[in-house]
Write a protein that holds these residues in place. Structure first.
Motif, short mmCIF file in Angstrom:
data_model
loop_
_atom_site.label_atom_id
_atom_site.label_comp_id
_atom_site.label_asym_id
_atom_site.label_seq_id
_atom_site.Cartn_x
_atom_site.Cartn_y
_atom_site.Cartn_z
N MET A 1 0.85 -1.19 0.00
CA MET A 1 0.00 0.00 0.00
C MET A 1 0.88 1.23 0.00
O MET A 1 1.78 1.36 0.82
N PRO A 2 0.64 2.20 -0.89
CA PRO A 2 1.49 3.39 -0.92
C PRO A 2 1.28 4.25 0.31
O PRO A 2 0.19 4.30 0.87
N THR A 3 2.33 4.89 0.73
CA THR A 3 2.23 5.78 1.88
C THR A 3 2.45 7.21 1.44
O THR A 3 3.12 7.48 0.46
N ARG A 4 1.87 8.11 2.20
CA ARG A 4 2.05 9.53 1.92
C ARG A 4 2.43 10.22 3.21
O ARG A 4 1.59 10.80 3.89
N PRO A 5 3.71 10.11 3.63
CA PRO A 5 4.11 10.73 4.89
C PRO A 5 3.88 12.24 4.87
O PRO A 5 4.19 12.90 3.88
N THR A 6 3.34 12.76 5.95
CA THR A 6 3.17 14.20 6.06
C THR A 6 4.45 14.87 6.56
O THR A 6 4.59 16.07 6.44
N LEU A 17 3.38 11.67 11.40
CA LEU A 17 2.07 11.28 10.86
C LEU A 17 2.26 10.69 9.48
O LEU A 17 2.97 11.26 8.64
N ASP A 18 1.63 9.57 9.24
CA ASP A 18 1.69 8.92 7.94
C ASP A 18 0.26 8.59 7.54
O ASP A 18 -0.34 7.67 8.09
N ARG A 19 -0.27 9.36 6.61
CA ARG A 19 -1.65 9.14 6.18
C ARG A 19 -1.68 8.13 5.04
O ARG A 19 -1.12 8.35 3.98
N ARG A 20 -2.32 7.00 5.29
CA ARG A 20 -2.45 5.95 4.28
C ARG A 20 -3.74 6.18 3.50
O ARG A 20 -4.36 7.23 3.59
N ASP A 56 -11.54 12.07 6.95
CA ASP A 56 -12.22 10.86 6.50
C ASP A 56 -11.41 9.59 6.70
O ASP A 56 -11.72 8.56 6.11
N CYS A 57 -10.35 9.62 7.51
CA CYS A 57 -9.65 8.38 7.80
C CYS A 57 -10.56 7.50 8.66
O CYS A 57 -11.36 7.99 9.45
N ALA A 205 -4.95 -2.34 10.62
CA ALA A 205 -5.50 -1.00 10.41
C ALA A 205 -6.10 -0.88 9.02
O ALA A 205 -7.19 -0.30 8.84
N ALA A 206 -5.41 -1.41 8.01
CA ALA A 206 -5.93 -1.36 6.65
C ALA A 206 -7.24 -2.12 6.54
O ALA A 206 -8.18 -1.70 5.84
#
Length: 271
Positions: A1-6, A17-20, A56-57, A205-206
């Motif tokens: 799953m790609p991650t988008r670290p803040t 914070l790492d928003r998946r 919306d997480c 979590a996913a």
């Protein structure tokens, strides 16, 4: 799953914070202090939980950087002057709101305890919905070692999870509780090998982020009310919560998926 670290990983940043795709990973990041809490980390953690509540997480994972989860209060940050400190004010300003924020989140909260969880650090873990621990982790009610009273919900969570006798002994003796014993006693959900902890927690979590979020939130309401309710009160509450759950789009989707023999595609949207 790609991650988008803040934020980039940086030991000078107290919280990562790492928003998946549909969930958020929150990492306490003071590894040189075993992620002990000071005012700055409290503020960052409060902001992260408020963000998780507002956007919306659909699931939150909390863990720690380095070899510990959280050592509780950073005693080096305590200032002793001519007058004794008002530790009750610190609880009122920081710790009590933190525990309330975790418990109030309308989505599942997972804690991955990667090392020692001591004092308020243990209480933060126990405030979460599901606790996974590395096999090497330990839980310590360390307050007696410095002449204090367990706080941050410790005297609430422990007796309910493991019974009065074990809770009293852990608090009065301040002995470390190995993760495997914590799982055997029902203090936490599961122990996994150290190397597998984060993959296991992230997979969970996913998964939870794809489930009927509103129904899970209502389930949490039932759990929270249960200790103080009579059976009649709890039956009435279940009736009311089931009424609300039955009005959500995810209930309709769940039934449709069952009848059509296909996986459900829950959206987590309210009624």
């Amino acid at each position: 799953m790609p991650t988008r670290p803040t934020r980039a990983v940086d030991s000078a940043v107290p919280l990562l914070l790492d928003r998946r795709d549909a969930w958020m990973e929150v990492t306490l990041n003071r590894p040189e202090r075993l992620n002990a809490l000071d005012a700055t980390l409290h503020g960052e953690l409060a902001a992260a939980l408020d963000m998780a509540a507002a956007d919306d997480c659909r699931a939150v994972l909390i863990t720690g950087a380095g070899r510990g989860f959280c050592a509780g209060q950073d005693l080096a940050a305590r200032a002793f002057g001519d007058q004794p400190p008002d530790l009750g004010a610190s609880l009122e300003a920081h710790y009590n709101p933190l525990i309330r924020r975790i418990r109030a989140l309308r989505k599942p909260v997972i804690c991955a305890v990667n090392g020692v969880a001591a004092g308020a650090g243990a209480s933060i873990a126990l405030a979460c919905d599901i606790v996974l621990a590395a096999r090497s982790a330990k839980f310590i009610q360390s307050f007696a070692r410095i002449g204090l009273v367990p706080d941050s919900g410790g005297t609430f969570f422990l007796p309910r999870l493991i019974g009065d006798a074990r809770a009293r002994a852990l608090m009065l003796l301040a002995e470390p509780l190995p993760a495997e014993t914590a799982a055997e006693w029902g203090l936490i959900w599961k122990v996994v090998d150290d190397a597998a902890l984060m993959d296991t927690a992230r997979t969970m979590a996913a998964h939870l982020a794809t489930q009927p979020t509103q129904g899970l939130a209502l389930m949490k309401d039932a759990f929270d009310a249960s200790p103080g309710n009579s059976l009649d009160d709890q039956l009435d509450l279940e009736r009311d919560l089931q009424r609300a759950a039955g009005r959500t789009p995810d209930y309709r989707e769940g039934v449709s998926a069952f009848m059509e023999k296909r996986p459900a595609r829950f959206t987590g949207q309210p009624a």
